[in-house]
Design a protein around this motif. Structure first.
Motif, mmCIF file in Angstrom:
data_model
loop_
_atom_site.group_PDB
_atom_site.id
_atom_site.type_symbol
_atom_site.label_atom_id
_atom_site.label_comp_id
_atom_site.label_asym_id
_atom_site.label_seq_id
_atom_site.Cartn_x
_atom_site.Cartn_y
_atom_site.Cartn_z
ATOM 1 N N PHE A 142 0.998 -1.080 -0.219
ATOM 2 C CA PHE A 142 0.069 0.385 0.326
ATOM 3 C C PHE A 142 1.062 1.204 -0.126
ATOM 4 O O PHE A 142 1.892 1.666 0.836
ATOM 5 C CB PHE A 142 -1.283 0.014 1.435
ATOM 6 C CG PHE A 142 -1.425 -1.222 1.408
ATOM 7 C CD1 PHE A 142 -3.031 -1.164 0.915
ATOM 8 C CD2 PHE A 142 -0.646 -2.554 1.885
ATOM 9 C CE1 PHE A 142 -4.185 -2.497 0.685
ATOM 10 C CE2 PHE A 142 -1.551 -3.517 1.884
ATOM 11 C CZ PHE A 142 -3.773 -4.020 1.755
ATOM 12 N N GLU A 148 3.336 5.075 -6.668
ATOM 13 C CA GLU A 148 2.918 3.883 -7.554
ATOM 14 C C GLU A 148 4.306 3.218 -8.890
ATOM 15 O O GLU A 148 4.833 2.087 -8.307
ATOM 16 C CB GLU A 148 1.696 3.137 -8.722
ATOM 17 C CG GLU A 148 0.929 3.716 -7.746
ATOM 18 C CD GLU A 148 -0.098 5.233 -7.767
ATOM 19 O OE1 GLU A 148 -0.649 5.284 -7.130
ATOM 20 O OE2 GLU A 148 1.365 5.930 -7.744
ATOM 21 N N GLN A 171 -3.721 -3.066 -9.791
ATOM 22 C CA GLN A 171 -3.513 -1.755 -8.453
ATOM 23 C C GLN A 171 -5.859 -1.070 -8.225
ATOM 24 O O GLN A 171 -6.197 -0.943 -9.212
ATOM 25 C CB GLN A 171 -2.877 -0.762 -9.288
ATOM 26 C CG GLN A 171 -2.952 0.443 -8.862
ATOM 27 C CD GLN A 171 -2.624 1.726 -9.311
ATOM 28 O OE1 GLN A 171 -1.631 1.389 -10.166
ATOM 29 N NE2 GLN A 171 -2.675 2.779 -9.446
ATOM 30 N N GLU A 173 -7.787 1.701 -6.225
ATOM 31 C CA GLU A 173 -7.518 2.625 -5.032
ATOM 32 C C GLU A 173 -7.837 3.005 -3.767
ATOM 33 O O GLU A 173 -9.134 1.732 -3.648
ATOM 34 C CB GLU A 173 -7.583 3.598 -6.296
ATOM 35 C CG GLU A 173 -7.316 4.086 -7.083
ATOM 36 C CD GLU A 173 -7.406 5.523 -8.009
ATOM 37 O OE1 GLU A 173 -8.549 6.393 -7.243
ATOM 38 O OE2 GLU A 173 -7.259 5.931 -8.215
ATOM 39 N N GLY A 176 -6.010 4.821 2.626
ATOM 40 C CA GLY A 176 -5.405 5.028 4.430
ATOM 41 C C GLY A 176 -5.425 5.102 5.707
ATOM 42 O O GLY A 176 -5.268 6.351 5.713
ATOM 43 N N GLU A 199 -4.475 6.220 -0.878
ATOM 44 C CA GLU A 199 -3.896 5.505 -1.465
ATOM 45 C C GLU A 199 -3.975 4.675 -2.266
ATOM 46 O O GLU A 199 -5.039 3.989 -2.895
ATOM 47 C CB GLU A 199 -2.962 4.349 0.204
ATOM 48 C CG GLU A 199 -2.611 5.686 1.008
ATOM 49 C CD GLU A 199 -2.170 3.946 2.521
ATOM 50 O OE1 GLU A 199 -1.026 5.341 2.895
ATOM 51 O OE2 GLU A 199 -3.167 3.404 2.324
ATOM 52 N N SER A 200 -2.949 3.638 -2.804
ATOM 53 C CA SER A 200 -3.186 2.283 -3.750
ATOM 54 C C SER A 200 -2.352 1.404 -2.905
ATOM 55 O O SER A 200 -1.665 0.708 -1.752
ATOM 56 C CB SER A 200 -2.355 2.845 -5.467
ATOM 57 O OG SER A 200 -2.455 4.071 -6.113
ATOM 58 N N ARG A 201 -3.807 -0.125 -4.212
ATOM 59 C CA ARG A 201 -2.791 -1.091 -3.158
ATOM 60 C C ARG A 201 -2.947 -1.934 -4.754
ATOM 61 O O ARG A 201 -3.112 -1.800 -5.364
ATOM 62 C CB ARG A 201 -4.124 -1.509 -2.566
ATOM 63 C CG ARG A 201 -3.669 -3.143 -2.404
ATOM 64 C CD ARG A 201 -5.348 -4.224 -2.772
ATOM 65 N NE ARG A 201 -5.293 -6.142 -2.308
ATOM 66 C CZ ARG A 201 -5.120 -6.746 -1.518
ATOM 67 N NH1 ARG A 201 -5.484 -5.778 -0.442
ATOM 68 N NH2 ARG A 201 -5.084 -8.211 -1.516
ATOM 69 N N GLU A 203 -0.236 -5.139 -6.290
ATOM 70 C CA GLU A 203 0.431 -6.744 -5.667
ATOM 71 C C GLU A 203 0.382 -7.358 -7.589
ATOM 72 O O GLU A 203 0.391 -7.033 -8.068
ATOM 73 C CB GLU A 203 -1.549 -7.657 -5.518
ATOM 74 C CG GLU A 203 -2.522 -7.163 -6.123
ATOM 75 C CD GLU A 203 -4.122 -8.166 -6.216
ATOM 76 O OE1 GLU A 203 -4.123 -8.893 -6.182
ATOM 77 O OE2 GLU A 203 -4.525 -7.451 -5.194
ATOM 78 N N HIS A 222 9.843 2.210 -0.940
ATOM 79 C CA HIS A 222 8.655 3.509 -0.143
ATOM 80 C C HIS A 222 8.538 4.563 0.750
ATOM 81 O O HIS A 222 9.367 4.606 1.505
ATOM 82 C CB HIS A 222 8.156 2.086 0.847
ATOM 83 C CG HIS A 222 6.436 2.463 1.075
ATOM 84 N ND1 HIS A 222 5.899 3.714 1.487
ATOM 85 C CD2 HIS A 222 5.496 1.511 0.416
ATOM 86 C CE1 HIS A 222 4.682 3.483 1.138
ATOM 87 N NE2 HIS A 222 4.626 2.360 1.254
ATOM 88 N N TYR A 229 2.913 -3.863 4.038
ATOM 89 C CA TYR A 229 2.719 -4.782 3.052
ATOM 90 C C TYR A 229 2.568 -6.059 3.715
ATOM 91 O O TYR A 229 2.578 -6.208 4.882
ATOM 92 C CB TYR A 229 4.381 -4.980 1.886
ATOM 93 C CG TYR A 229 5.033 -5.047 2.914
ATOM 94 C CD1 TYR A 229 5.625 -6.823 2.921
ATOM 95 C CD2 TYR A 229 5.736 -4.365 3.910
ATOM 96 C CE1 TYR A 229 6.951 -7.681 4.257
ATOM 97 C CE2 TYR A 229 7.184 -4.956 4.691
ATOM 98 C CZ TYR A 229 7.475 -6.598 4.841
ATOM 99 O OH TYR A 229 8.294 -6.689 5.301
#
Length: 372
Positions: A142, A148, A171, A173, A176, A199-201, A203, A222, A229
């Motif tokens: 995240f 990103e 990705q 949105e 957080g 935030e963006s997730r 994976e 980061h 994570y």
């Protein structure tokens, strides 16, 4: 467009031919150079000998990428008393770094053996000798919006290829929430106050054997001092990897005719055939360079012929006993095509990452043997 540093090229070449693919006896990766130096011109060559080193210097390259290692056996000293020492001194004097991709490039998808199989027209080529396989872990992280690309770029070297695709991620949105406590140095928000951050997730799959290095890279890239994570075990497994390739020709052909075609397609000065010239061959095994050690693997998998280089007399007799034809097309001819192939891969990756660096394919190398 930005000029990459040598460390960026180490990462890029490590993605094309991962270092952990290499055989245990091999020495691959960065052989010489300062990782922080900018690289605007790269030369690709088969051998890291004097002709290639001098050509790279003359072409104003900051990096020479070779197949055969510049340093193979451990060095106790670097002096002008031997050729390796003289070349190291020459390269360092002209700020020329050297990266070598050897058995890792033999094994890698799109590497030496895939190039050789493709040049000879093999269909459905697969590894001849399995040396390992990929195991994956799902990494989810995240990050605040706008970071990103930086994070994905830092973690790209640890992501596997998925078929003919690289850098695969997903990705979405979200939001957080966190409260920085005393002693924290938050990138966003204030100590003691609850904070909400868009935030963006992200994976993606990560190579299991490189997860430690991936986490280190994540923390280094980061913006948060405590990145969020998750790591999940998955059942996904990648294709097996290994040395050599085995596949089939579109139609059977006499061994003598196939030998002639191999010589022409590889531009070899000459080839040597072991076995009946009239024998029909269809299932073909290949291994660039010195690959006759895979003869028994070729026999077990039903190959009609093995194409490689550096075949010795007793190995030829062994092939006769096993009933497998053997075609020695030379070490040079079976590996030389990596210059064009690796050069093309480097150009593609550099362009995709918006790095401004020219790739030069060294054309001055010659077969060391003369045929009479």
């Amino acid at each position: 467009m930005i000029t990459p540093r040598l460390s960026d090229l180490v990462g890029i070449t490590g993605k094309i031919a991962p270092i952990h693919f290499a055989e245990s006896w091999d020495n691959v990766g960065l052989q010489l150079g300062d990782p922080v130096v900018p690289v605007s011109r790269i030369m690709v060559a088969l051998d890291p000998g004097r002709p290639a080193v001098e050509a790279a210097i003359e072409a104003r390259c900051q990096l020479l990428v070779t197949h055969h290692p510049f340093i193979f056996s451990p060095l106790k000293k670097i002096t002008a008393a031997d050729e390796t020492g003289r070349l190291a001194i020459l390269a360092l004097k002209h700020d020329l770094a050297i990266i070598s991709l050897h058995t890792n490039l033999d094994i890698a998808q799109g590497g030496v053996n895939d190039l050789l199989a493709g040049r000879l027209g093999l269909q459905g080529a697969q590894p001849l000798k399995i040396t390992g396989g990929e195991e994956y872990v799902k990494m989810v992280l995240f990050a605040p919006r706008g970071f990103e690309e930086k994070l994905l770029s830092a973690l790209s070297p640890f992501m596997p290829l998925i078929g003919n695709y690289r850098d695969c991620s997903y990705q979405i949105e979200g939001t957080g929430r966190f409260t920085p406590l005393a002693g924290a140095k938050p990138f966003v928000g204030e100590v003691g106050a609850g904070h909400v951050e868009p935030e963006s997730r992200l994976e993606f799959l990560v190579l299991k054997e490189r997860i430690g290095a991936a986490v280190t890279a994540l923390k280094g890239a980061h913006p948060y001092e405590e990145p969020a994570y998750d790591l999940y075990p998955v059942l996904n497994q990648g294709p097996p990897r290994g040395l050599g390739r085995i596949g089939t020709l579109a139609a059977p052909v006499a061994a003598a005719d196939f030998a002639t075609e191999v010589r022409e397609r590889l531009g070899a000065a000459g080839v040597r055939l072991v076995g009946d010239p009239e024998r029909q061959v269809k299932k073909v095994a290949v291994c660039g360079g010195s690959g006759v050690s895979l003869l028994h693997d070729a026999a077990r998998k039903g190959a009609d012929i093995l194409v490689t280089g550096d075949v010795k007399y007793h190995e030829a007799r062994e092939a006769e006993a096993l009933g497998v034809a053997l075609l020695d097309a030379g070490h040079f001819a079976t590996e030389r095509l990596m210059v064009e192939g690796l050069g093309a891969q480097l150009k593609q990756v550099l362009a995709a990452r918006r790095f401004e660096a020219e790739v030069v394919e060294y054309q001055g190398e010659q077969e060391p043997f003369s045929f009479w």
